[in-house]
Scaffold this active site. Structure first.
Site, mmCIF file in Angstrom:
data_model
loop_
_atom_site.group_PDB
_atom_site.id
_atom_site.type_symbol
_atom_site.label_atom_id
_atom_site.label_comp_id
_atom_site.label_asym_id
_atom_site.label_seq_id
_atom_site.Cartn_x
_atom_site.Cartn_y
_atom_site.Cartn_z
ATOM 1 N N SER A 112 1.998 5.121 -5.031
ATOM 2 C CA SER A 112 3.175 5.947 -5.285
ATOM 3 C C SER A 112 2.767 7.130 -6.158
ATOM 4 C CB SER A 112 4.246 5.117 -5.985
ATOM 5 O OG SER A 112 5.355 5.920 -6.306
ATOM 6 N N GLY A 113 3.127 8.335 -5.717
ATOM 7 C CA GLY A 113 2.766 9.530 -6.462
ATOM 8 C C GLY A 113 1.460 10.159 -6.034
ATOM 9 N N THR A 117 4.263 11.592 0.852
ATOM 10 C CA THR A 117 5.423 12.289 1.419
ATOM 11 C C THR A 117 5.122 13.767 1.627
ATOM 12 O OG1 THR A 117 6.913 10.721 0.340
ATOM 13 C CG2 THR A 117 7.864 12.810 1.060
ATOM 14 N N ASN A 162 6.206 8.274 -10.229
ATOM 15 C CA ASN A 162 6.464 9.405 -9.337
ATOM 16 C C ASN A 162 7.930 9.794 -9.440
ATOM 17 O OD1 ASN A 162 6.511 11.279 -7.324
ATOM 18 N ND2 ASN A 162 6.024 9.895 -5.655
ATOM 19 N N SER A 165 9.537 9.203 -5.552
ATOM 20 C CA SER A 165 8.864 8.087 -4.887
ATOM 21 C C SER A 165 9.689 7.590 -3.710
ATOM 22 C CB SER A 165 8.652 6.942 -5.883
ATOM 23 O OG SER A 165 8.074 5.827 -5.236
ATOM 24 N N SER A 166 9.053 7.439 -2.553
ATOM 25 C CA SER A 166 9.727 6.879 -1.375
ATOM 26 C C SER A 166 9.935 5.392 -1.609
ATOM 27 C CB SER A 166 8.883 7.103 -0.114
ATOM 28 O OG SER A 166 8.698 8.468 0.129
ATOM 29 N N GLY A 389 2.736 2.792 -0.943
ATOM 30 C CA GLY A 389 1.366 2.396 -1.237
ATOM 31 C C GLY A 389 1.314 1.098 -2.027
ATOM 32 N N GLU A 391 1.251 -1.377 -4.853
ATOM 33 C CA GLU A 391 1.883 -1.243 -6.157
ATOM 34 C C GLU A 391 1.493 -2.393 -7.078
ATOM 35 O OE1 GLU A 391 5.899 1.347 -5.184
ATOM 36 O OE2 GLU A 391 6.102 -0.750 -5.802
#
Length: 1029
Positions: A112-113, A117, A162, A165-166, A389, A391
């Site tokens: 994440s981050g 995206t 992030n 973050s998605s 991703g 985590e």
């Protein structure tokens, strides 16, 4: 598939900073990879290849590498021809799809981050610009691009790692027709993190759309939805204690979302209902329960509940009942069982999660309806998989378990599609395979998903088990079933050292990326995610079309428990894996450069961790262990046959034999390539790059030859046409010129004959025979005269002699011309010079041809006076002040008796002449008494002024000598108007001395000028002889 790529140009010549392809590293170690990444990152080179896989390091700043100019550079260019870029991968995936007419997908993975995206956005933007532009394509492009702001608003949130973050997995298919036009799209979503709707960890936020609505919505809209412009007022938005974030502009993002909804063709009704759903979740979070006397949940304040019922379009009483009572059906009876406060809060949160989760799925379906192309012609697709991703948090719960399980499946897919596919291809081609040591994570995938024995199956069983099933009983079941598994450990199963790092409610999995410890608290509730039947029945009757549509598919009469969240996720992942296995894969691995999201910082420890769990080392080993490039004999020969004389232009034998001849000619070493059954395998990219360089040079040479031949052929054809046209034009031109020449000669003969006849008759009177000749003579003479006119008045000799016919006209013209010159000369004379000339004319009239020294005096200018007023005695001036002084000159006066010379001043006024001796006026001569003036014809300056003797005051004639004789006499004659009174005398001049007495002034010539009294008593004047030229 990757082996069929064209790798053009020597990559080493382009490695300006570090190595652009990890395959070309001298050492394939973790240290070498990180060092190369750091070196390139320091120069803002964020992309690096591992074969056709792209490694992207998030720079946390804007780089000027995503503009239209960069897109144009990478369009249609082979993969390795330019420096690494995400556009290169997008372009090659697109062109490979068009060439082979098969489906592809791009797997974007990372923490994440890390920029997943953003990477998917860049690919979409590239296809939007690079694909052929049509009205349909532009519409599809706009909808695909505009789907991002909407999905990010509803599916993204700020986390600790992030700000955007998605919190769901997204797979988007871009549909292309056979011409390469984008004609549609389709989105699949996976495992929305619904728990975030009702709970956020410290430092995190809920989904963006809630904050955007409260901060950016208009006052009228907020009034309609019963909302306040204060995010702190809503319980669901404040648990993370960071509702306001400086790096996020919710107002601007709200405008983008509203604009995107219009582009995706959401009508006003659906948009309004969508916002009502979002607002209902906020109100639902503010529903507060109080305990009654028995500890059961009680709703005292119905304000928020009424807003929820109004926004969802359900009955408020039924909603209140559903939130505080459970309806239990027992045969023919229905019993209401009251909730405790904790249970009521659970039901409230479950309803909020269900409404939001179902609405998100509906939103994705509506976007798909807007984008999807359902025409029957076959279409190919390029899929973009942007999924969470790996985590690892301080506390990892059910969501991290599902996310990391997804990453395990994707890693397994990656292994299957790369290493195993490589090995199978080698075996099929009869090439010896060198085994590569790698971690096969199938054992972990089985640990999670295996039927009846996997963690998900045990979790589902515990959720379905009657009795008091809890998170800890689930942990106990895991320990019973998996106590001996090498990748699973708990506090009870661990050794003494490991036990210190585990809590009693934790279990630890050894993933391919490393160890992750999960806390089982909440696993059962999150996995169940159930709504009671009476709540389901209520929302199915909603007047909000979105809510009703979302829950209408739910079979409320079916009493079987629905699938758990984990099982649904496992099944959807299985379908995704099967779908991806049917497509050609491309990979983008995204890395975070640092945890603080600061530009220019490169955290080696963090990068090392990501390199490990993204499996970059395994991928690099696979690429380095085998052959980097392989291609079918036919394709290889077709491309490179110009490099060998034996294979160019046509190879008549088998393709494999032609490739062998070509390889020998290019100097391939035995260990650099292998010949398979249908393909040639090249071990090192450098070998191919050298071949490609030779091909590029050869291609340019061939192109030059073809161009030369074609240009020669074309030029010859053009020359032939031009020559024929020139010949025709010359023929026509010569004919026209000949006809003109003939006409001209005939006219010339006629004119010459006429001219000769006229010349013969030129002396006769004007007639038809000689009129033209005479006119010619006149014109010729006048033209010559025009160019030879006299330039000055004094030029009397250069006037051209006229022909007889123009004698009279010539004389008239001559006079006119001289008059014109005189007129121009006179008009050009200044006033002073004009006055001089006028006086000179008077002088000339009196003395010309009479007095000897007149000619030398002509160029001498006359002055206004010879004595200034300052030189005249003031007493004299006062005596003659009534008369205007016109002229003054010094003279010598000779006495009448004895002729003694005396210097005097002679002053001329308007009425009289005065002879002055210093302050005394010796004699006044009125102009009326002036009888005459006599001078000799010699060069002397003697003047005799004859005065009338009738005036008793006059003493007789006046004898004076003046150096300026001509000037003086001219002034006197003009002032006194006595031009006729001046006489030039030869010999002697008689003078009157007194009344009745006379004497004479005799003049003679000598060598020296003298004036004296002669013996005879006369005044003798001796003058010198003036020399004449």
């Amino acid at each position: 598939m990757q082996g069929r790529l064209d790798m053009e140009g020597a990559l080493t010549t382009r490695d300006r900073v570090g190595i652009q392809d990890f395959v070309l590293l001298d050492e394939t170690t973790e240290v070498a990879i990180i060092s190369n990444l750091k070196k390139r990152f320091s120069k803002d080179l964020i992309y690096t290849y591992i074969g056709t896989l792209i490694v992207s390091v998030n720079p946390y700043k804007d780089l000027d590498i995503y503009n239209k100019k960069q897109m144009d550079v990478y369009m249609g260019v082979n993969f390795f021809e330019l420096p690494p870029h995400i556009y290169a991968l997008a372009d090659n995936a697109y062109h490979t799809m068009l060439t082979e007419f098969n489906n592809h997908f791009i797997l974007i993975s990372g923490e994440s981050g890390a920029g997943k995206t953003e990477a998917s956005k860049k690919i979409l933007q590239y296809y939007a610009v690079s694909c052929p532009s049509t009205t349909l394509m532009n519409t599809v492009r706009d909808k695909m691009l505009m789907s991002n702001p909407v999905l990010e608003a509803f599916g993204n949130a700020k986390t600790l790692k992030n700000d955007n973050s998605s919190r769901f997995g997204k797979y988007m298919d871009i549909q292309f027709d056979s011409q390469g036009d984008a004609v549609g799209g389709h989105i699949l979503n996976y495992l929305l993190e619904k728990s975030r709707v009702v709970h956020q960890n410290h430092g995190e936020r809920n989904f963006h759309v809630f904050y955007q609505l409260v901060e950016g919505g208009s006052d009228d809209l907020l009034t309609q939805l019963g909302l306040k412009r204060d995010v702190q007022h809503y319980y669901y938005l404040t648990q993370g204690e960071c509702a306001i974030v400086s790096s996020i502009n919710d107002k601007n993002d709200w405008k983008s979302v509203k604009n995107a909804l219009q582009v995706i063709e959401f009508d006003e009704t659906n948009t309004n209902h969508l916002f009502r759903v979002v607002a209902s979740v906020l109100h639902l979070g503010n529903v507060h329960f109080d305990p009654d006397s028995k500890g059961h949940a009680l709703l005292k304040n119905n304000t928020e509940l009424n807003w929820v019922s109004d926004l969802l379009g359900v009955d408020a009483n039924n909603l209140k009942e559903g939130l505080t009572f459970r309806k239990i059906e027992a045969k023919t009876e229905q019993v209401l069982s009251p909730f405790t406060i904790d249970h009521a809060i659970y039901v409230r949160d479950a309803l909020a999660k269900a409404i939001y989760g179902q609405t998100f799925t509906w939103l994705v379906n509506r976007i798909n309806e807007s984008m999807e192309n359902k025409d029957s012609p076959r279409k190919t697709v390029i899929g973009l998989l942007d999924i969470y991703g790996f985590e690892v948090f301080y506390v990892n719960s059910f969501e991290q378990f599902c996310i990391n399980y997804c990453n395990e499946k994707l890693q397994q897919l990656f292994i299957q599609l790369t290493l195993k596919a490589e090995q199978e291809e080698y075996e099929a081609e009869g090439i010896e395979w060198e085994p590569v040591q790698f971690f096969n994570n199938k054992i972990i995938c089985d640990l999670v998903e295996e039927k009846h024995r996997g963690i998900i199956s045990i979790l589902d069983e515990e959720c379905l088990r009657p009795g008091d099933a809890t998170d800890l009983t689930f942990l106990d079941r895991l320990e019973e079933k998996m106590g001996n598994h090498p990748h699973f450990v708990t506090h009870r199963l661990a050794d003494k050292m490991t036990r210190k790092t585990l809590e009693r409610g934790d279990f630890r999995l050894l993933h391919y990326a490393g160890e992750v410890t999960y806390c089982v608290v909440g696993f059962l509730d999150k996995n169940n995610d159930l709504l009671y039947r009476n709540i389901k029945n209520l929302v199915c009757q909603s007047k909000n079309t979105i809510v009703r549509e979302c829950f209408s598919a739910v079979d409320t009469t079916n009493k079987r428990r629905p699938e758990t969240v984990a099982t649904q996720f496992k099944n959807s992942l299985q379908k995704l894996t099967e779908m991806l296995m049917a497509k050609e894969a491309w990979y983008i691995r995204c890395l975070k450069s640092n945890e603080s999201k600061q530009p220019g910082q490169f955290d080696e420890a963090l990068i090392r961790h990501q390199v490990k769990y993204l499996g970059l080392m395994e991928h690099l080993r696979v690429r380095r262990a085998g052959f980097a490039y392989r291609r079918k004999y036919e394709d290889f020969l077709k491309r490179y046959k110009p490099l060998c004389p034996a294979t160019w232009p046509h190879w008549r034998g088998m393709p494999a034999d032609g490739v062998e001849v070509l390889a020998q000619h290019l100097g391939y070493l035995p260990d650099e390539y292998k010949m398979g059954r249908t393909k040639i395998f090249i071990r090192h990219p450098r070998t191919l790059y050298a071949t490609e360089d030779a091909y590029e040079k050869c291609k340019h040479d061939l192109a030059s030859k073809l161009q030369a031949k074609y240009k020669g052929y074309k030029v010859k054809g053009e020359f032939k046409k031009q020559k024929e046209a020139a010949t025709k034009i010359e023929t026509c031109w010569r004919g026209a010129q000949a006809r003109k020449e003939k006409e001209k000669r005939a006219w010339a003969v006629k004119v010459i004959k006429k001219f000769i006849k006229a010349y013969i008759n030129r002396g006769e009177a004007k007639s038809t025979d000689n009129s033209e000749y005479l006119a010619f003579v006149r014109q010729s003479y006048l033209n010559r005269l025009k160019n030879n006119l006299p330039k000055t008045v004094l030029d009397k000799t250069t006037w051209l002699t006229p022909p007889a016919v123009l004698t009279q006209a010539s004389e008239i013209l001559r006079k006119l011309h001289y008059r014109l010159m005189v007129r121009k000369y006179v008009r050009g004379i200044p006033p002073q010079k004009k006055a001089q000339l006028q006086m000179k004319v008077v002088t000339s009239a009196i003395f010309k041809g009479k007095k000897e020294n007149y000619p030398p005096s002509i160029p001498q200018l006359f002055l206004d006076t010879r004595i200034s007023e300052q030189e005249i005695n003031i007493r004299v001036l006062s005596m003659i002040r009534n008369e205007q002084v016109k002229y003054s000159v010094p003279v010598i006066k000779y006495d009448r008796n004895g002729f003694k010379p005396r210097p005097r001043q002679f002053i001329l006024t308007k009425t009289a002449a005065y002879l002055v001796e210093e302050a005394k006026i010796k004699q006044r001569v009125s102009y009326n008494s002036l009888k005459g003036i006599s001078v000799s014809n010699l060069s002397d300056g003697i003047i005799v002024i004859h005065i009338t003797c009738e005036d008793p005051k006059q003493k007789g004639d006046l004898i004076i000598q003046c150096e300026h004789l001509y000037e003086f006499l001219t002034k006197l004659s003009i002032i006194a108007n006595k031009q006729d009174a001046i006489k030039v005398v030869q010999g002697s001049i008689k003078i009157q001395i007194q009344s009745g007495k006379e004497n004479s002034v005799d003049f003679t010539t000598g060598q020296e000028p003298m004036v004296y009294k002669a013996k005879n008593g006369h005044l003798m004047v001796v003058a010198t002889r003036t020399r004449t030229r």
